[in-house]
Design a protein around this motif. Sequence first.
Motif: not given
Length: 138
Positions: A28-48, A50-57
């Motif tokens: 995935a291109d981490q420089t591309e951003t999006f106006p709307n993001v839905v994070f629907c992932v069950p908790p796992g290793e390094n969950y926070l 992953e959430v911060n990674r999604a918040l960054a896009i």
Amino acid sequence: RVVAETMTSKSHESFRQEDITPRERAAADQTETFPNVVFCVPPGENYLGEVNRALAIWNKQGNFVFTSSTGLLPQEDRTFNEDSETVPASNPRSKGLLEAEQAVLAAGGRVVRMAGLYNTMRGPHSYWLKLGEVAADP
């Protein structure tokens, strides 16, 4: 344009059939951003992380929706609402969800606590998916 990020390409063809652009997380291109993001992932290793990674896009021009669980709420009488206090994090899953919720709210996102068991075919999200397009904040 709707983009679905996955860990593998296993379901990519079904996404393409729905006019959804799939991409593998590793590529995935981490420089591309999006106006709307839905994070629907069950908790796992390094969950926070992953959430911060999604918040960054998320470019904050729309909504960030984090799907959490009513399992964080007291289960005694099964009566609760958005003002109900969460139970103390008694296991790594609960702790991860609470930390993630706090990060999303601090960033200006929204948390939706879903109740009951659900999968790709069954659950509260299936109602919203059938609607197609849902109006944003009025």
